[in-house]
Scaffold this active site. Structure first.
Site, PDB file in Angstrom:
ATOM      1  N   THR A 203       0.829  -1.199   0.000  1.00 47.46           N
ATOM      2  CA  THR A 203       0.000   0.000   0.000  1.00 47.46           C
ATOM      3  C   THR A 203       0.860   1.244   0.000  1.00 47.46           C
ATOM      4  OG1 THR A 203      -1.901   1.042   1.063  1.00 47.46           O
ATOM      5  CG2 THR A 203      -0.130   0.343   2.498  1.00 47.46           C
ATOM      6  N   THR A 204       0.228   2.387  -0.230  1.00 52.29           N
ATOM      7  CA  THR A 204       0.854   3.679   0.008  1.00 52.29           C
ATOM      8  C   THR A 204      -0.164   4.575   0.703  1.00 52.29           C
ATOM      9  OG1 THR A 204       2.195   3.480  -1.998  1.00 52.29           O
ATOM     10  CG2 THR A 204       2.019   5.666  -1.008  1.00 52.29           C
TER      11      THR A 204
END
Length: 207
Positions: free
Chosen positions: A10-11
Site C-alpha cells: 500500500t501507500t
C-alpha cells in the site's frame, strides 16, 4: 500457505493543512505478486474528528482500529468529550510498544482536529513522530518525491487534497503494490469526511 491477514502492499499519505488534515491511500491489497483485492479500505474513522490510515497487514490494521474505537468510546463516556489527536497517537504508540514481541505489522498515521489540525506517524514498535506531512508503505519514496517539492505550511485543505492525490497517483504509476483507486479523507473543525469517487476522479483528470 499464506494466511489472508498477510495481505499487504500500500501507500498512505497524510498532510497537515491550515484548516484541516488530509489522509489518502490506494485501494490495492496484494499477496506476493498477486493482486488479492482492488477495493480495500485503509483509512478508518476512530471518532468524530479522528482517523487512522494503515500500511501493513490487513488483519493487524483492523484489530488495532477496533481497539482504538473501543478506547475512544470509553474515553468519551468517562471524560465527556472526544479524545485529542495527541492522546490517540500516544495510546496507539503505547499499544504497539507493548506488543514488541508479538507486533502489529503495520505503519500507522493518526490524523485529527481538536484545537488545531495535527498528524502523527507511528511505527510497529511504537515509535511516534509528529509530522506536517508523511507517507508510509511500499510506494512512499515516490510519494515523498512530490511532497518534498510541493508542500507548504500555508497550504489550504482544498489544495492539500490535490497534493495528496497527486502523491498517491505518482506512487500508483511506479509502485506495483499500489493501485486500483484512491481513498481520500479530510478532517477539519466540522469533522470526518470521505470524498466520493467522482470527486477524486475530477481532481485526477487535472493532472
Amino acid at each position: 500457505m499464506w494466511a489472508l491477514d498477510k495481505i499487504k502492499g500500500t501507500t498512505t499519505v497524510g498532510i497537515v493543512c491550515k484548516d484541516g488534515v488530509v489522509l489518502t491511500a490506494d485501494r490495492r491489497a496484494s499477496l506476493g505478486n498477486m493482486v488479492i483485492s482492488k477495493g480495500v479500505t485503509k483509512i478508518f474513522q476512530v471518532d468524530d474528528h479522528l482517523a487512522l490510515a494503515g500500511a501493513g497487514t490487513v488483519g493487524d490494521i483492523l484489530s488495532l482500529v477496533r481497539a482504538l474505537r473501543a478506547e475512544a468510546k470509553l474515553y468519551r463516556a468517562k471524560v465527556g468529550k472526544e479524545m485529542s489527536t495527541k492522546a490517540l497517537a500516544t495510546l496507539t504508540s503505547n499499544i504497539l510498544g507493548g506488543r514488541k514481541y508479538l507486533p502489529y505489522f503495520g505503519w500507522f498515521l493518526i490524523g485529527g482536529y481538536d484545537e488545531k489540525p495535527s498528524l502523527y506517524s507511528i511505527d510497529m514498535a511504537g515509535g511516534i513522530t509528529e509530522d506536517k506531512y508523511v507517507s508510509a508503505g511500499s510506494g512512499m519514496e515516490f510519494a515523498y518525491s512530490i511532497l518534498d517539492n510541493e508542500y507548504s505550511e500555508k497550504i489550504t485543505l482544498k489544495n492539500g487534497v490535490k497534493l495528496a492525490i497527486k502523491a498517491i497517483n505518482t506512487a500508483i504509476k511506479r509502485d506495483v503494490f499500489t493501485g486500483d483507486g484512491i481513498m481520500v479523507v479530510t478532517i477539519d473543525k466540522e469533522g470526518y469526511r470521505e470524498l466520493s469517487k467522482e470527486e477524486v476522479e475530477k481532481i485526477l483528470k487535472k493532472f
